[in-house]
Design a protein around this motif. Structure first.
Motif, PDB file in Angstrom:
ATOM      1  N   ILE A  44       0.882  -1.143  -0.145  1.00 51.52           N
ATOM      2  CA  ILE A  44      -0.071   0.033   0.062  1.00 51.52           C
ATOM      3  C   ILE A  44       0.579   1.287  -0.016  1.00 51.52           C
ATOM      4  CG2 ILE A  44      -1.843   1.386   1.535  1.00 51.52           C
ATOM      5  CD1 ILE A  44      -2.828  -1.277   2.343  1.00 51.52           C
ATOM      6  N   ALA A  45       2.014   1.243   0.858  1.00 48.49           N
ATOM      7  CA  ALA A  45       2.908   2.354   0.858  1.00 48.49           C
ATOM      8  C   ALA A  45       3.175   2.827  -0.415  1.00 48.49           C
ATOM      9  CB  ALA A  45       3.900   2.289   2.063  1.00 48.49           C
ATOM     10  N   CYS A  46       3.881   1.440  -1.370  1.00 46.59           N
ATOM     11  CA  CYS A  46       4.611   1.710  -2.496  1.00 46.59           C
ATOM     12  C   CYS A  46       3.551   2.310  -3.373  1.00 46.59           C
ATOM     13  CB  CYS A  46       5.290   0.457  -2.885  1.00 46.59           C
ATOM     14  SG  CYS A  46       6.817   0.083  -2.002  1.00 46.59           S
ATOM     15  N   THR A  47       2.309   1.781  -3.460  1.00 47.11           N
ATOM     16  CA  THR A  47       1.205   2.058  -4.372  1.00 47.11           C
ATOM     17  C   THR A  47       0.989   3.500  -4.259  1.00 47.11           C
ATOM     18  OG1 THR A  47       0.632  -0.394  -4.421  1.00 47.11           O
ATOM     19  CG2 THR A  47      -0.987   1.411  -5.167  1.00 47.11           C
ATOM     20  N   MET A  48       0.523   3.760  -3.137  1.00 44.21           N
ATOM     21  CA  MET A  48       0.222   5.139  -2.864  1.00 44.21           C
ATOM     22  C   MET A  48       1.135   6.234  -3.274  1.00 44.21           C
ATOM     23  SD  MET A  48      -3.125   5.031  -1.549  1.00 44.21           S
ATOM     24  CE  MET A  48      -4.203   3.867  -0.363  1.00 44.21           C
ATOM     25  N   THR A  49       2.343   6.121  -2.678  1.00 42.31           N
ATOM     26  CA  THR A  49       3.242   6.962  -2.788  1.00 42.31           C
ATOM     27  C   THR A  49       3.809   7.107  -4.264  1.00 42.31           C
ATOM     28  OG1 THR A  49       4.514   6.615  -0.593  1.00 42.31           O
ATOM     29  CG2 THR A  49       5.461   7.687  -2.217  1.00 42.31           C
TER      30      THR A  49
END
Length: 207
Positions: free
Chosen positions: A192-197
């Motif tokens: 999620i962190a990689c996708t959102m960022t």
């Protein structure tokens, strides 16, 4: 009647093809589903928002959005900044993973309030410029190519949204056993962190 059903089926397929992808909104709905946290409200907001945007596109409001590209640019910058912040929060959670508590909520911290979940869901939905480009402009253009059956196309597309978000949100609880382990949450939050960022940075760069 056959023409109406064909248009509705086309709308269903087109709508699903646009929303069934790894993205900020889907990641949030899945996470809420796994946590069993305010799922009905989140699913309802996503489905109703899509229905409103699809109706706007079918009504021809896409022409207004096309005439005011500056508005899309502003939404792009705000939405990009929001996604980057959300991604950083997910990265922080990944550093302190916790499994699901017996009641379904995630252990090791207080759950997200209904108000916070609703506001986050609204932001992820309405601050995403792609929702206007895809749902209003693209779906609206395709729907209007069906002439008098354009509303059947719109109903089909809206139905696709309901099915997808309901399946994602309410089906997420089936993964509860897997996410009883902190390590699984760490992997999900990293994704999620990689996708959102990444989405946020790309949005800001293109803005």
């Amino acid at each position: 009647m056959p023409g109406t059903l064909l248009a509705a089926a086309a709308g269903l397929g087109t709508g699903l093809s646009l929303i069934v992808a790894i993205g900020a909104q889907n990641a949030f709905v899945l996470r809420q589903g796994i946590r069993r946290e305010h799922v009905p409200a989140v699913v309802a907001i996503c489905a109703l928002s899509d229905a409103v945007l699809i109706a706007a596109g079918v009504s021809g409001i896409g022409a207004v959005v096309r005439a005011w590209p500056e508005a899309v640019t502003v939404v792009t910058w705000i939405g990009g900044a929001f996604l980057v912040c959300y991604g950083l929060l997910a990265a922080r959670r990944a550093l302190r993973p916790a499994g699901l508590a017996p009641g379904g909520g995630r252990g090791g911290g207080a759950g997200r309030s209904l108000r916070a979940s609703v506001l986050t869901c609204l932001a992820l939905t309405w601050l995403n410029p792609h929702v206007y480009l895809d749902t209003v402009l693209l779906l609206g253009s395709v729907a209007n190519s069906y002439g008098t059956e354009r509303w059947a196309f719109g109903v089909g597309a809206a139905t696709g949204s309901v099915l997808w978000f309901a399946g994602l949100g309410f089906g997420g609880r089936l993964l509860g056993g897997l996410f009883a382990r902190p390590g699984a949450w760490r992997v999900l939050d990293i994704v999620i962190a990689c996708t959102m960022t990444a989405l946020g940075v790309l949005m800001i760069a293109r803005g």
